[in-house]
Structures are given as structure tokens and as C-alpha cells.
Design an enzyme around this catalytic site. Structure first.
Site, short mmCIF file in Angstrom:
data_model
loop_
_atom_site.label_atom_id
_atom_site.label_comp_id
_atom_site.label_asym_id
_atom_site.label_seq_id
_atom_site.Cartn_x
_atom_site.Cartn_y
_atom_site.Cartn_z
N HIS A 1 63.08 -29.99 -31.86
CA HIS A 1 64.48 -29.75 -32.27
C HIS A 1 65.16 -31.00 -32.83
O HIS A 1 66.24 -30.88 -33.42
CB HIS A 1 65.30 -29.25 -31.08
CG HIS A 1 64.89 -27.91 -30.56
ND1 HIS A 1 64.77 -26.81 -31.37
CD2 HIS A 1 64.56 -27.50 -29.30
CE1 HIS A 1 64.37 -25.77 -30.63
NE2 HIS A 1 64.23 -26.16 -29.38
N ASP B 1 56.03 -22.57 -29.81
CA ASP B 1 57.14 -22.62 -28.86
C ASP B 1 58.05 -21.42 -29.13
O ASP B 1 58.18 -20.98 -30.26
CB ASP B 1 57.91 -23.93 -29.05
CG ASP B 1 58.97 -24.17 -27.98
OD1 ASP B 1 58.70 -24.97 -27.07
OD2 ASP B 1 60.05 -23.56 -28.07
ZN LIG Z 1 61.20 -24.04 -26.52
#
Ligand SMILES: [Zn+2]
Length: 346
Positions: free
Chosen positions: A126, A163
Site C-alpha cells: 500500500h 493479498d
Molecule cells: Zn491485505
């Protein structure tokens, strides 16, 4: 024949102290004790990571941001956004996390091991060039990919991100770069909000971002279907020289923060598909890095299953068994059709 599989790890990763946060040092401790208890550890080649240099981190991140992370740690740590907390050792852990994925990538490219798993934290996918996000400080996989492109004169790297969250930072790092095919399976709509089918890259990188946004409730069959129908043909067309995997295990049904139904057995099946792609397309060059995964038992059994596949071990253990969640898996037929049309896949 047993495979030579590297495990990149250093206790420095435990020093990123997040207190009671779901992303905490206990995650890695659960993985290590499971690998010990099941007898897997002696089958692995333990590799010590090095720290990434500021120059290497700056392949992805702004220098002002790198300095800021260092300064916050020197002052004892603190919150960087609503989700992301740091301690006095977080900068050190973070530069070793980025360096760990570089180390894993180097070991694979240099042939020291056939494949590798970087058991690192903090996670990375992220983190964007100027900002920490979603438990991530530096974008470990993006830094390693940039490093490999530059240092080994590679031209095509495939990043597979399974993910449960979209790797917005990794997508951003390579959005206009045709040398990296970034593909992500993720729950959608969900944090961080990016990752729609229409985000396909820009400029010279048009087409090398491939998002597979999945509705909640998907399990092993749905994930395998999108791997077979989308990721495998896209990978063959791209023909990578190296495959990096953002391996987050929060699509597991037992994960506390997402709503998918993947089992440890399903994780192994995905790892098998990825390993077969690496064997077919790029001499087996394959490095995994840990991203999310917040149920310690699901995380530990899933990583062991991943390593069992890399080691070509015949048995996969799934002590948690099938999902106890009560979701009816969604039909993905229209979604798969739309993605194939968007990306001109057969
Ligand atoms: Zn994650």
C-alpha cells in the site's frame, strides 16, 4: 528431487513494535514456530537480509518521505496515518524489509536458490512514493522490482499480488511502466478503494496493470478460476524474466479483517499455479514476499503450504479445513468476460 528454497528472515522484523495492532510481531513468531514444529525449517536455506540503501528505497519513494520515516522513528515512533503506527525501530525494520525482498530477488536471479520467500514486516504494497498507508512504510516488492530492472538489466517482471487488498502502491509505482506487469486479485469494494478493471495503466504502460476485483465470498474455486482464466494467459503473453509475488494471506476464510473463503489448500493450489508459470516462463525464477494475513494460525499454515509447494513436497497440511463462513460463492462469469475483453485475452 528436493528443491533449494531460500527463506529470508531476520529478528529485526520483530522490532517494528505496533502494540495491539493486527499487524504485529506475533504474526512472524507464529510462522516461525509453525515451521519449526512441523519440521520444515531444516528443509529451507536461511538467508540473512541486508538493509536497503537510501538510493534503493528512492527508486520508488521520495527522499523527503524516507527522511521523515527515519525522523519519526528517531523521535520514538508514532502514527503515520489512521492505520499505520511506528516505533523507534520501525525505520530499521523497514529498510531491512525492503532489503530482504531485494536479497530474495538477488538470490533467485543469481541462482543461489531456486526460489525464495521473504518473511518480512512491515508489509509494503500500500505504500506510495510520498506516503505510508495501510500498515506499509516502504513498498518492498516495488523497490525489489525496480532494483532488479536496473541492476540485472531485466526487461519484464511479473508481479502477482494475491493479498485480499489491492496493492495500490505497487500499481502506482509501475502504472506507466511497460516493463512490469502488475496483476492483483482483491476484494472489491474494500480498502483501499482502488483496483477497478478500468485501471489498466497509462502511457507506455497501458495494459500492464491487470486488476481482478472480486466480490466478497470467493473461495478456492473462484480464485483458481481467475488464475487459470486470466493470470496464466496474461503471464504467458507477457513472458516475464522474473516473477515476484506479493503474498498476503488475508483472503483466508479465518482472517479477521476480510470476507473471502480461501483455504490453506487453496493457497497451495495458487502457489502451484504460480510455480508452474515460473518454471514454464522464466527458469523458475520466483520470489515471494509477505504482505498481509492477520489470523496467526491461518498465516502460519498458509506460508508453510506455500513453502511446501516451492519445495515440491507431496503433502499439504490444512489443519483449519474448509470455511465455516456461510457465504454462497458468487458467479464470476460476467467479471471474467469483462476482464478478458478489457485486456484482449483469449
Ligand atoms: Zn491485505
Amino acid at each position: 528431487m528436493s528443491m533449494n528454497v531460500g527463506l529470508v528472515y531476520d529478528p529485526v522484523y520483530l522490532k517494528h513494535d505496533t502494540g495491539q495492532h493486527v499487524e504485529n510481531a506475533g504474526r512472524l513468531q507464529a510462522v516461525l514456530s509453525h515451521l519449526e514444529q512441523t519440521g520444515l525449517m531444516p528443509q529451507l536455506t536461511l538467508i540473512k537480509p541486508r538493509a536497503a540503501s537510501t538510493e534503493e528505497i528512492a527508486l520508488v519513494h521520495q527522499r523527503q518521505y524516507i527522511s521523515r520515516i527515519q525522523e519519526v522513528a528517531q523521535k520514538g515512533g508514532g502514527w503515520l496515518d489512521a492505520d499505520t503506527v511506528t516505533s523507534s525501530d520501525s525505520y530499521q525494520a523497514a529498510i531491512y524489509a525492503a532489503g530482504g525482498v531485494i536479497t530474495a530477488t538477488e538470490a533467485v536471479i543469481n541462482g543461489e536458490v531456486e526460489s525464495a520467500f521473504a518473511l518480512v514486516r512491515p508489509p509494503g504494497h500500500h505504500a506510495i512514493p510520498r506516503q505510508a498507508m495501510g500498515f506499509c512504510l516502504f513498498n518492498n516488492v516495488a523497490i525489489a522490482a525496480r532494483y532488479a530492472l536496473d541492476s540485472y538489466v531485466l526487461e519484464r517482471i511479473l508481479i502477482i499480488d494475491f493479498d485480499v487488498h489491492h496493492g495500490n502502491g505497487t500499481q502506482a509505482a509501475f502504472y506507466d511502466n511497460p516493463q512490469v506487469l502488475y496483476t492483483s486479485t482483491h476484494e472489491h469494494p474494500f480498502y483501499p478503494g482502488t483496483g477497478s478493471i478500468s485501471e489498466t495503466g497509462s502511457g507506455a504502460g497501458k495494459g500492464t496493470t491487470l486488476n481482478i476485483p472480486l466480490p466478497a465470498g470467493c473461495g478456492d474455486a473462484e480464485y483458481l478460476l481467475v488464475f487459470e482464466q486470466i493470470i496464466v494467459p496474461a503471464a504467458r503473453r507477457f513472458n516475464p524474466q522474473l516473477i515476484l509475488v506479493s503474498a498476503g494471506y488475508d483472503a483466508h476464510w479465518a482472517d479477521p479483517i476480510a470476507l473471502m473463503q480461501v483455504t490453506t489448500t487453496g493457497i497451495a493450489q495458487m502457489a502451484r499455479v504460480i510455480k508452474a508459470l515460473a518454471d514454464e516462463l522464466c527458469n523458475g525464477r520466483l520470489a515471494f514476499t509477505l504482505e498481509g494475513g492477520y489470523n496467526p494460525t491461518a498465516l502460519a499454515t498458509s506460508i508453510k503450504a506455500t513453502l511446501d509447494i516451492l519445495l515440491s513436497n507431496p503433502e499439504i497440511e490444512d489443519p483449519l479445513g474448509p470455511s465455516t463462513r456461510q457465504f454462497t460463492p458468487p458467479s464470476l462469469t460476467p467479471l471474467i468476460k469483462e476482464i478478458k475483453e478489457t485486456h484482449n485475452l483469449p
